[in-house]
Design a protein around this motif. Structure first.
Motif, PDB file in Angstrom:
ATOM      1  N   PRO A  59     -12.768   5.276  -4.287  1.00  9.92           N
ATOM      2  CA  PRO A  59     -11.828   6.362  -3.975  1.00  9.92           C
ATOM      3  C   PRO A  59     -10.908   6.642  -5.161  1.00  9.92           C
ATOM      4  N   ARG A  60     -10.815   7.896  -5.533  1.00  8.96           N
ATOM      5  CA  ARG A  60      -9.958   8.275  -6.659  1.00  8.96           C
ATOM      6  C   ARG A  60      -8.686   8.913  -6.124  1.00  8.96           C
ATOM      7  N   GLY A  61      -7.659   8.119  -5.969  1.00  7.07           N
ATOM      8  CA  GLY A  61      -6.386   8.600  -5.472  1.00  7.07           C
ATOM      9  C   GLY A  61      -5.428   7.443  -5.295  1.00  7.07           C
ATOM     10  N   SER A  62      -4.208   7.746  -4.913  1.00  7.71           N
ATOM     11  CA  SER A  62      -3.216   6.709  -4.659  1.00  7.71           C
ATOM     12  C   SER A  62      -3.640   5.856  -3.467  1.00  7.71           C
ATOM     13  N   ALA A  63      -3.323   4.574  -3.539  1.00  9.71           N
ATOM     14  CA  ALA A  63      -3.656   3.672  -2.428  1.00  9.71           C
ATOM     15  C   ALA A  63      -2.941   4.097  -1.148  1.00  9.71           C
ATOM     16  N   LEU A  64      -1.781   4.733  -1.265  1.00  4.69           N
ATOM     17  CA  LEU A  64      -1.038   5.177  -0.087  1.00  4.69           C
ATOM     18  C   LEU A  64      -1.734   6.346   0.601  1.00  4.69           C
ATOM     19  N   ILE A  65      -2.571   7.067  -0.133  1.00  2.11           N
ATOM     20  CA  ILE A  65      -3.252   8.233   0.428  1.00  2.11           C
ATOM     21  C   ILE A  65      -4.691   7.911   0.805  1.00  2.11           C
ATOM     22  N   CYS A  66      -5.409   7.283  -0.111  1.00  2.00           N
ATOM     23  CA  CYS A  66      -6.836   7.006   0.107  1.00  2.00           C
ATOM     24  C   CYS A  66      -7.091   5.680   0.805  1.00  2.00           C
ATOM     25  N   GLY A  67      -6.077   4.837   0.845  1.00  2.00           N
ATOM     26  CA  GLY A  67      -6.284   3.499   1.377  1.00  2.00           C
ATOM     27  C   GLY A  67      -6.688   2.538   0.275  1.00  2.00           C
TER      28      GLY A  67
END
Length: 466
Positions: A140-148
């Protein structure tokens, strides 16, 4: 023992909860899309999760040290050298070579990297990265807060928490981001507790920072100060008397006086944070860094480290309690607004940690190189990061060019990283270097010092004595 900081942390988290801005990282597990079969040198069991152990240096350990530089770049690096510097160094043969029948290249030995244990090229690390990449891509390419947060990241965090004997751990995209996120989150406690008003000077967090702390720490606490959330007190480098007075590593490559700081913590009850960027995996019986080396693991509250040095990978981490992790995840902006490290990097870093636990000879090898360097140069050093102070920018550049001609990649460190007239060569020793490498390196350094000494007799500038 409970400190005031524990109470403040509880109140800050409660405040975030009431404002509905306390964020939780949601764990996710990636599905395997296809079976993968990978062959790496030295790894016979392709699909085994066991990490094969090696008892000594292998050919691949040198791959990150033996680098090539094309002839054009080599000559540009040497531009501006004086006739006196054109003496040929006989300590190392630097013949031109041909790569793929096209470019003329020169081979150099790297003495300026930070892969202290040589894990970046280990078969287990390469296999873990390759396998994860083939199964999941970059993840997943995104913040951990958004993508998990994936199972790969969670496993690495759990292993790092165990290494530092902490409750939990938070991965960050870089070590710089980790320090900045932590400092900003701590500074942000003041406005959370001063409900409905700007915190007064006495209500602000007070940071006590070593004068030679890394730029990431400095920037983090400066951000808090500029937002009128914190006060900053800078104590002289490793000066515990000065720190004690105020309370009431740095380019140098030395250790903080850990035992003395632990005593001051008992006296003053401050929150103790250490930057383990260069110590993780390379120091301590189990690789637990300076905290383990000096027996201060229970005294240190939070450990910040990097995956880009001892692990030979990329990224940063904050080993702390579960509550601190909650606060940093919610208020540490360089974490919250950054994309997580790619899954293959998380897998590689975990493999590096497992290898470091098994191949303890790597830590011993690093410290053997330190002892050899100290013996050969008669320098008083206590780490594998060596600041060889030269003086002026001109002399430092001259020293770097000399080392280049001798076959060593060692660049000069100049302002603004260090103060004027304290330019230096920053040399790093690793487990992948050999005793012969160190012998050749010190011979080249000695030759430069002799040349600079002879030059000073003719009215030139003299470098510091080796």
């Amino acid at each position: 023992m409970e400190y005031l900081w524990d109470q403040w942390l509880e109140r800050a988290l409660a405040r975030l909860e009431s404002l509905k801005v306390k964020y939780v990282i949601k764990p996710i597990t990636l599905s395997v899309q296809a079976p993968v079969s990978i062959k790496c040198p030295g790894m016979e069991a392709e699909d085994s999760e066991e990490f094969e152990k090696f008892d000594s240096l292998q050919p691949w350990d040198r791959s990150s040290l033996e680098v090539l530089i094309d002839e054009s770049t080599f000559q540009k690096w040497l531009d501006g050298s004086s006739p006196r510097e054109e003496a040929v160094c006989n300590d190392r043969n630097v013949d031109e070579t041909v790569v793929d029948g096209r470019s003329r290249m020169r081979e150099l030995l790297l003495f300026s990297g930070s892969d202290y244990l040589g894990l970046g090229s280990h078969p287990a690390v390469r296999k873990a990265a390759a396998k994860a990449a083939l199964q999941h891509g970059m993840g997943p390419r995104g913040s951990a807060l958004i993508c998990g947060q994936t199972n790969y990241h969670s496993l690495l965090e759990s292993s790092l928490a165990d290494l530092y004997k902490k409750e939990d751990c938070l991965l960050c995209p870089t070590g710089f981001a980790a320090n900045e996120a932590l400092m900003v989150a701590i500074g942000g406690i003041s406005p959370l507790l001063a409900v409905g008003k700007r915190p007064s000077k006495d209500e602000r967090v007070a940071f006590f920072s070593d004068a030679l702390n890394h730029r990431s720490i400095i920037d983090g606490i400066l951000l808090s100060e500029r937002q009128q959330q914190a006060q900053i007190f800078v104590y002289r480098h490793c000066d515990m008397v000065h720190l004690d007075a105020l309370l009431l590593f740095s380019m140098e490559g030395d250790f903080a006086p850990m035992v003395e700081i632990a005593e001051l913590r008992k006296k003053h009850g401050f929150l103790w944070i250490i930057d383990e960027a260069h110590a993780t995996l390379a120091c301590g019986e189990n690789g637990g860094g300076a905290a383990e080396l000096f027996g201060c693991e229970d005294d240190v509250d939070i450990c910040v480290g990097m995956l880009s040095k001892g692990f030979g990978c990329q990224g940063g981490f904050i080993a702390c309690s579960k509550k601190w992790k909650e606060l940093i995840a919610s208020r540490g902006w360089s974490f919250a607004y950054s994309t997580s490290i790619p899954v293959p990097i998380a897998a590689a870093a975990h493999a590096a940690l497992m290898v470091a636990k098994k191949e303890k000879w790597r830590r011993k090898a690093v410290w053997s190189r330190v002892q050899e360097f100290a013996t050969l140069t008669q320098m008083s050093i206590n780490s594998y990061i060596i600041s060889f102070v030269i003086g002026s920018e001109e002399m430092a550049a001259s020293a770097s060019r000399h080392m280049l001609k001798c076959g060593f990649h060692v660049v000069e460190i100049r302002p603004p990283v260090v103060p004027r007239n304290s330019c230096r060569l920053r040399i790093t020793l690793t487990a992948a270097h050999t005793s012969e490498d160190v012998k050749n390196l010190t011979a080249a350094l000695s030759q430069f010092m002799k040349m600079s000494h002879d030059s000073s007799k003719s009215g030139g500038t003299r470098a510091s004595k080796l």
